[in-house]
Scaffold this active site. Sequence first.
Site, mmCIF file in Angstrom:
data_model
loop_
_atom_site.group_PDB
_atom_site.id
_atom_site.type_symbol
_atom_site.label_atom_id
_atom_site.label_comp_id
_atom_site.label_asym_id
_atom_site.label_seq_id
_atom_site.Cartn_x
_atom_site.Cartn_y
_atom_site.Cartn_z
ATOM 1 N N ASP A 210 11.886 -9.320 -0.495
ATOM 2 C CA ASP A 210 10.473 -9.200 -0.145
ATOM 3 C C ASP A 210 9.988 -7.779 -0.449
ATOM 4 O O ASP A 210 10.671 -6.803 -0.129
ATOM 5 C CB ASP A 210 10.318 -9.507 1.356
ATOM 6 C CG ASP A 210 8.878 -9.679 1.762
ATOM 7 O OD1 ASP A 210 8.416 -10.833 1.790
ATOM 8 O OD2 ASP A 210 8.208 -8.660 2.040
ATOM 9 N N ILE A 211 8.811 -7.687 -1.086
ATOM 10 C CA ILE A 211 8.250 -6.354 -1.350
ATOM 11 C C ILE A 211 7.723 -5.800 -0.026
ATOM 12 O O ILE A 211 6.998 -6.500 0.694
ATOM 13 C CB ILE A 211 7.111 -6.418 -2.389
ATOM 14 C CG1 ILE A 211 7.606 -7.089 -3.680
ATOM 15 C CG2 ILE A 211 6.559 -5.025 -2.676
ATOM 16 C CD1 ILE A 211 6.553 -7.174 -4.781
ATOM 17 N N ASN B 166 -1.959 -4.097 -1.633
ATOM 18 C CA ASN B 166 -3.160 -4.827 -2.065
ATOM 19 C C ASN B 166 -4.422 -4.165 -1.520
ATOM 20 O O ASN B 166 -5.411 -4.020 -2.236
ATOM 21 C CB ASN B 166 -3.127 -6.263 -1.518
ATOM 22 C CG ASN B 166 -2.473 -7.219 -2.485
ATOM 23 O OD1 ASN B 166 -2.477 -7.000 -3.680
ATOM 24 N ND2 ASN B 166 -1.911 -8.296 -1.959
ATOM 25 N N ASP C 8 -1.160 -8.006 -8.306
ATOM 26 C CA ASP C 8 -0.565 -9.010 -9.202
ATOM 27 C C ASP C 8 0.325 -8.335 -10.251
ATOM 28 O O ASP C 8 1.423 -8.805 -10.561
ATOM 29 C CB ASP C 8 -1.663 -9.812 -9.912
ATOM 30 C CG ASP C 8 -2.286 -10.853 -8.995
ATOM 31 O OD1 ASP C 8 -1.812 -10.990 -7.853
ATOM 32 O OD2 ASP C 8 -3.244 -11.530 -9.426
ATOM 33 N N GLU D 104 4.624 -12.638 -2.122
ATOM 34 C CA GLU D 104 5.291 -11.402 -2.582
ATOM 35 C C GLU D 104 6.793 -11.477 -2.326
ATOM 36 O O GLU D 104 7.475 -10.475 -2.244
ATOM 37 C CB GLU D 104 4.630 -10.179 -1.923
ATOM 38 C CG GLU D 104 5.131 -9.758 -0.562
ATOM 39 C CD GLU D 104 4.951 -10.786 0.565
ATOM 40 O OE1 GLU D 104 4.585 -11.934 0.295
ATOM 41 O OE2 GLU D 104 5.224 -10.419 1.716
HETATM 42 N N1 LIG Z 1 -1.791 -9.462 -5.319
HETATM 43 C C1 LIG Z 1 -1.142 -10.474 -4.723
HETATM 44 N N2 LIG Z 1 -0.848 -10.405 -3.422
HETATM 45 C C2 LIG Z 1 -0.186 -11.408 -2.854
HETATM 46 C C3 LIG Z 1 0.193 -12.543 -3.574
HETATM 47 N N3 LIG Z 1 0.840 -13.378 -2.739
HETATM 48 C C4 LIG Z 1 0.865 -12.784 -1.515
HETATM 49 N N4 LIG Z 1 0.240 -11.585 -1.583
HETATM 50 C C5 LIG Z 1 -0.011 -10.634 -0.500
HETATM 51 O O1 LIG Z 1 1.166 -10.128 0.018
HETATM 52 C C6 LIG Z 1 0.882 -9.636 1.321
HETATM 53 C C7 LIG Z 1 2.042 -9.900 2.221
HETATM 54 O O2 LIG Z 1 1.751 -9.293 3.422
HETATM 55 P P1 LIG Z 1 2.622 -9.439 4.721
HETATM 56 O O3 LIG Z 1 3.272 -10.775 4.754
HETATM 57 O O4 LIG Z 1 1.760 -9.045 5.869
HETATM 58 O O5 LIG Z 1 3.775 -8.433 4.559
HETATM 59 P P2 LIG Z 1 3.821 -6.959 4.049
HETATM 60 O O6 LIG Z 1 2.507 -6.266 4.071
HETATM 61 O O7 LIG Z 1 4.505 -6.981 2.717
HETATM 62 O O8 LIG Z 1 4.702 -6.267 5.132
HETATM 63 P P3 LIG Z 1 6.287 -6.382 5.298
HETATM 64 O O9 LIG Z 1 6.746 -7.627 4.576
HETATM 65 O O10 LIG Z 1 6.514 -6.466 6.763
HETATM 66 O O11 LIG Z 1 6.874 -5.164 4.687
HETATM 67 C C8 LIG Z 1 -0.406 -10.303 1.793
HETATM 68 O O12 LIG Z 1 -1.423 -9.348 1.856
HETATM 69 C C9 LIG Z 1 -0.690 -11.292 0.671
HETATM 70 O O13 LIG Z 1 -2.089 -11.411 0.433
HETATM 71 C C10 LIG Z 1 -0.163 -12.598 -4.952
HETATM 72 O O14 LIG Z 1 0.116 -13.553 -5.689
HETATM 73 N N5 LIG Z 1 -0.824 -11.546 -5.497
#
Ligand SMILES: Nc1nc2c(ncn2[C@@H]2O[C@H](COP(=O)(O)OP(=O)(O)OP(=O)(O)O)[C@@H](O)[C@H]2O)c(=O)[nH]1
Length: 324
Positions: A192-193, A200, A209, A236
């Site tokens: 996981d990122i 974003n 993206d 993500e």
């Molecule tokens: N640009 C983009 N963003 C995405 C995509 N799929 C998911 N996201 C974003 O990824 C983010 C994931 O956020 P969270 O699940 O809160 O987790 P996080 O901010 O990475 O925090 P941690 O996982 O706790 O480190 C959300 O803001 C989603 O909108 C995508 O296809 N493109």
Amino acid sequence: MIPTDSDTATDFSLRALNLVNSGIIVLDAHHKIVLWNGWMVPRSARAAARVRERSLFEVFPELRGSRVEAAVLAALSPSADGASTTIPQSESRAPFPLRETGSFDGPRIDQAVTVTPFRDGEQRYCMIEIRDVSGAVEREKRLLDHAESLRARSYVDGLTGIANRRYFDVALDRELRRAQRAKGELSLLLIDIDSFKAYNDHFGHQQGDACLSTVAQALAAKLKRPADVAARYGGEEFAAILPDTSLEQARLHANAIRDHVAGLALPHAPAAHWPMVTLSIGVASFDRERLHEVPALIEAADKALYAAKRGGRNRVVVDGDASA
Ligand SMILES: Nc1nc2c(ncn2[C@@H]2O[C@H](COP(=O)(O)OP(=O)(O)OP(=O)(O)O)[C@@H](O)[C@H]2O)c(=O)[nH]1
């Protein structure tokens, strides 16, 4: 049909023209209709006698300014060279208001129209042939729909170009069965990122993206064996399936991937935990007693991933670690 001559040969030809399975209209040099075959009658709801000697553009005013008008004017000009002009259905779907026999307000027949100039002595004429291509259009549409559904069901993630979730599900199921049969090893990484919401929010969704694509490519590049699978698990989150890989080997792989992405030094948002884009990775391995089914294996990797997040992110946690 407009009889132009009563001699037997002409009569015979006109009767044959009435049997042709396409529309035939002949115009004189003034665009007046001199022949209107039987095919045209039910589809235009106009008897031959009603259109006789009338201008084609008076009968069908909507043809003014169309490709058909341009082709007719060219065919009837004194310099016409005798060559046909074909107006494919793709350019002008249904220029004539023609419908299936008996359907007064149904959809128009799809048409392919050909305009051919000819002369009779000094007199200039042109013949318009209208073919019903509705069947071909329908077949083409079905083929396009089919191709589209194949594409939609394919195994590639549209954004990142790596395998999609659908492929991941199939591949994990297959590899787990293989490991069970062969009493072999199999490891799963859930990746996981970190703080991607902050990314974003700071850089915008489009750059988000692009970041997902970069990370996906970096992940795919680190998996060297042909049987390894890198997939976008959702949002993500990514996954890696590593056949014939023990838990400890998978830990090393996961750390190499994490190191590699952190080493790219992709700038992160100020609100993120780390100044560069980082990964948290949870690792679990097939285990004959405990983790021998897909849901259990995924759950174990997910729990380890959650522990990596809790532990501060930018780290690898393996199923069974004290912190997992
Ligand atoms: N640009 C983009 N963003 C995405 C995509 N799929 C998911 N996201 C974003 O990824 C983010 C994931 O956020 P969270 O699940 O809160 O987790 P996080 O901010 O990475 O925090 P941690 O996982 O706790 O480190 C959300 O803001 C989603 O909108 C995508 O296809 N493109």
